[in-house]
Design an enzyme around this catalytic site. Structure first.
Site, PDB file in Angstrom:
ATOM      1  N   LYS A 196      10.956  -3.034   7.252  1.00  0.00           N
ATOM      2  CA  LYS A 196      10.267  -4.098   6.517  1.00  0.00           C
ATOM      3  C   LYS A 196       9.806  -5.212   7.435  1.00  0.00           C
ATOM      4  O   LYS A 196       8.777  -5.836   7.183  1.00  0.00           O
ATOM      5  CB  LYS A 196      11.157  -4.651   5.396  1.00  0.00           C
ATOM      6  CG  LYS A 196      11.260  -3.705   4.218  1.00  0.00           C
ATOM      7  CD  LYS A 196      11.599  -4.455   2.951  1.00  0.00           C
ATOM      8  CE  LYS A 196      11.575  -3.530   1.753  1.00  0.00           C
ATOM      9  NZ  LYS A 196      12.108  -4.135   0.540  1.00  0.00           N
ATOM     10  N   LYS A 202       8.746   8.759   3.172  1.00  0.00           N
ATOM     11  CA  LYS A 202       9.300   8.588   1.821  1.00  0.00           C
ATOM     12  C   LYS A 202       8.205   8.154   0.835  1.00  0.00           C
ATOM     13  O   LYS A 202       7.328   7.373   1.208  1.00  0.00           O
ATOM     14  CB  LYS A 202      10.376   7.497   1.912  1.00  0.00           C
ATOM     15  CG  LYS A 202      11.153   7.265   0.671  1.00  0.00           C
ATOM     16  CD  LYS A 202      12.063   6.058   0.815  1.00  0.00           C
ATOM     17  CE  LYS A 202      11.322   4.750   0.618  1.00  0.00           C
ATOM     18  NZ  LYS A 202      12.151   3.578   0.339  1.00  0.00           N
ATOM     19  N   LYS A 234       6.424   2.793  -3.473  1.00  0.00           N
ATOM     20  CA  LYS A 234       5.471   2.099  -4.344  1.00  0.00           C
ATOM     21  C   LYS A 234       4.596   1.128  -3.561  1.00  0.00           C
ATOM     22  O   LYS A 234       3.571   0.674  -4.058  1.00  0.00           O
ATOM     23  CB  LYS A 234       6.192   1.408  -5.506  1.00  0.00           C
ATOM     24  CG  LYS A 234       7.331   0.496  -5.112  1.00  0.00           C
ATOM     25  CD  LYS A 234       8.236   0.165  -6.302  1.00  0.00           C
ATOM     26  CE  LYS A 234       9.512  -0.510  -5.805  1.00  0.00           C
ATOM     27  NZ  LYS A 234      10.676  -0.321  -6.609  1.00  0.00           N
TER      28      LYS A 234
HETATM   29  P1  TYM Z   1      14.464   0.102  -4.514  1.00  0.00           P
HETATM   30  O1  TYM Z   1      13.966  -0.848  -5.529  1.00  0.00           O
HETATM   31  O2  TYM Z   1      13.691   0.289  -3.261  1.00  0.00           O
HETATM   32  O3  TYM Z   1      14.613   1.539  -5.169  1.00  0.00           O
HETATM   33  C1  TYM Z   1      15.330   1.756  -6.379  1.00  0.00           C
HETATM   34  C2  TYM Z   1      16.069   3.078  -6.309  1.00  0.00           C
HETATM   35  O4  TYM Z   1      15.141   4.153  -6.127  1.00  0.00           O
HETATM   36  C3  TYM Z   1      15.538   4.946  -5.020  1.00  0.00           C
HETATM   37  N1  TYM Z   1      14.324   5.467  -4.353  1.00  0.00           N
HETATM   38  C4  TYM Z   1      14.104   6.773  -4.114  1.00  0.00           C
HETATM   39  N2  TYM Z   1      14.838   7.868  -4.369  1.00  0.00           N
HETATM   40  C5  TYM Z   1      14.322   9.070  -3.991  1.00  0.00           C
HETATM   41  N3  TYM Z   1      13.111   9.204  -3.371  1.00  0.00           N
HETATM   42  C6  TYM Z   1      12.341   8.124  -3.098  1.00  0.00           C
HETATM   43  N4  TYM Z   1      11.164   8.262  -2.500  1.00  0.00           N
HETATM   44  C7  TYM Z   1      12.832   6.831  -3.479  1.00  0.00           C
HETATM   45  N5  TYM Z   1      12.347   5.568  -3.344  1.00  0.00           N
HETATM   46  C8  TYM Z   1      13.279   4.744  -3.889  1.00  0.00           C
HETATM   47  C9  TYM Z   1      16.296   3.984  -4.108  1.00  0.00           C
HETATM   48  O5  TYM Z   1      17.159   4.671  -3.238  1.00  0.00           O
HETATM   49  C10 TYM Z   1      17.033   3.139  -5.122  1.00  0.00           C
HETATM   50  O6  TYM Z   1      18.223   3.789  -5.536  1.00  0.00           O
HETATM   51  N6  TYM Z   1      18.173  -2.425  -2.364  1.00  0.00           N
HETATM   52  C11 TYM Z   1      17.814  -1.649  -3.532  1.00  0.00           C
HETATM   53  C12 TYM Z   1      17.982  -2.421  -4.826  1.00  0.00           C
HETATM   54  C13 TYM Z   1      19.343  -2.968  -5.019  1.00  0.00           C
HETATM   55  C14 TYM Z   1      20.533  -2.247  -5.288  1.00  0.00           C
HETATM   56  C15 TYM Z   1      21.561  -3.218  -5.439  1.00  0.00           C
HETATM   57  C16 TYM Z   1      20.801  -0.889  -5.416  1.00  0.00           C
HETATM   58  C17 TYM Z   1      19.677  -4.290  -4.997  1.00  0.00           C
HETATM   59  N7  TYM Z   1      20.999  -4.430  -5.251  1.00  0.00           N
HETATM   60  C18 TYM Z   1      22.878  -2.836  -5.699  1.00  0.00           C
HETATM   61  C19 TYM Z   1      22.141  -0.513  -5.680  1.00  0.00           C
HETATM   62  C20 TYM Z   1      23.144  -1.484  -5.810  1.00  0.00           C
HETATM   63  C21 TYM Z   1      16.354  -1.244  -3.385  1.00  0.00           C
HETATM   64  O7  TYM Z   1      15.593  -1.866  -2.719  1.00  0.00           O
HETATM   65  O8  TYM Z   1      15.994  -0.200  -4.179  1.00  0.00           O
END
Ligand code: TYM
Length: 335
Positions: free
Chosen positions: A118, A200, A203
């Site tokens: 990032k 990956k 979005k």
């Molecule tokens: P975020 O918002 O990027 O993504 C949300 C969830 O989607 C999963 N994910 C994917 N899984 C499979 N293939 C993909 N291409 C893909 N892209 C995203 C992510 O692994 C995630 O599970 N830091 C976290 C948000 C967060 C969080 C937390 C998660 C904040 N606090 C506490 C768990 C516990 C994040 O940025 O996810």
């Protein structure tokens, strides 16, 4: 059975409200949130504070947060079964973050791959929040004493640092936090870009053909899969080096429930065109109920508000209980 053995396990997870969620978010995380709520005490949050680590337009962000909340419910997260809330509504997240940040080393944070990615992407805004992002995520998880954290593979490193911080804290001050485990699905933990299958699905990709969003129209979904990058081999089989086809096989497998062997058999002697059409149609059916539920939910702002207010009230009680314990343990004077 002892009380400890009987305790229903707790899960917590979160999703950032940045842009419309992708098929990757759905397969890697959201669909598991729905499954796991039947078995566990579940808490799911919209990680709106985490979204501030990159530049946001305030008007758009507010809409996206509400829309993200509606998508989570539309996927099947049931506010009667799970705690669903906005991270920023629970001030204890920011407070515990501070304490945990004081127990997290610069070196550990510097190793986080998400920070490296990032900060390379947002070179003009490498802010302190982006750097300390994992300690806020640790606070999210540890406040609720979560046993399990359902996430996609890209978040594994953040769960590992959470475990390190919690273990260190427990060692210094006595048992305070449950040490959480990641829950990463065997298939679909890393859904890849349809345009560049070594990357990956994200979005924030500039190429909209690279990802399918949960709310894309059926014809758009079919079109995007038709354009998906594959290889020149022309054989539908899961093998090293066939990143595009491997990705489509995992997507088809999660959408239909078929094993890889069944899929290879189904498409024996058929071309990639037939396969891509079938994947597109399976994904349309997978996401159809979500899109329909979303249309209904987003039109009912009063219901959404009632849900996040009720979620906030319950979450605050749990969070306060942990925060109070932490403040006491580190030596603050209680009021
Ligand atoms: P975020 O918002 O990027 O993504 C949300 C969830 O989607 C999963 N994910 C994917 N899984 C499979 N293939 C993909 N291409 C893909 N892209 C995203 C992510 O692994 C995630 O599970 N830091 C976290 C948000 C967060 C969080 C937390 C998660 C904040 N606090 C506490 C768990 C516990 C994040 O940025 O996810």
């Amino acid at each position: 059975m002892s009380e400890v053995q009987q305790r229903k396990k707790i899960i917590l997870s979160g999703i950032q409200p940045t842009g419309t969620f992708t098929l990757g978010n759905y397969i890697g995380a959201l669909s598991n949130w729905v499954k796991l709520q039947e078995e566990y005490h579940s808490a799911y949050m919209i990680a709106d504070l985490h979204a501030l680590t990159v530049k946001q337009d305030p008007i758009k962000l507010r809409q996206q947060i509400l829309s993200a909340f509606a998508v989570v419910l539309a996927c099947g997260v049931d506010p009667e079964k799970s705690l669903v809330f906005m991270q920023s509504h629970i001030h204890q997240h920011a407070e515990l973050n501070w304490v945990l940040a004081c127990h997290t080393q610069f070196g550990e944070l510097s190793r986080m791959t998400q920070f490296k990615d990032k900060s390379a992407k947002n070179a003009d805004n490498v802010n302190a929040g982006l750097f300390t992002y994992p300690s806020l995520m640790a606070a999210d998880i540890l406040l609720y004493q979560a046993d399990l954290v359902p996430v996609g593979a890209d978040q594994k490193q953040h769960i590992e640092i959470t475990r390190d911080i919690a273990t260190r804290f427990n060692h210094l001050y006595g048992n305070t936090f449950t040490i959480p485990e990641p829950y990463i699905p065997k298939i679909g933990a890393r859904i890849m870009s349809l345009a560049e299958p070594t990357k990956k699905m994200s979005k924030s990709d500039e190429n909209t053909n690279a990802f399918v969003t949960i709310l894309d129209k059926p014809e758009t979904i079919v079109k995007k899969f038709k354009r998906a990058v594959t290889d020149s081999d022309m054989k539908v089989c899961y093998a090293e080096g066939k990143d595009g086809i491997n990705n489509l096989i995992s997507i088809y497998s999660t959408a239909t429930g078929f094993s890889y062997e069944q899929i290879e058999k189904e498409f024996e002697g058929k071309g990639y065109g037939d396969f891509k059409k079938a994947v597109g149609e399976a994904v349309v059916e997978l996401l159809r109920p979500v899109r329909e539920n979303y249309e209904r939910l987003i039109a009912d702002k009063a219901y959404l508000e009632q849900c996040y207010q009720a979620g906030a009230e319950k979450a605050a009680n749990l969070a306060q209980c942990t925060l109070k314990k932490v403040y006491k343990k580190v030596g603050l004077v209680m009021k």
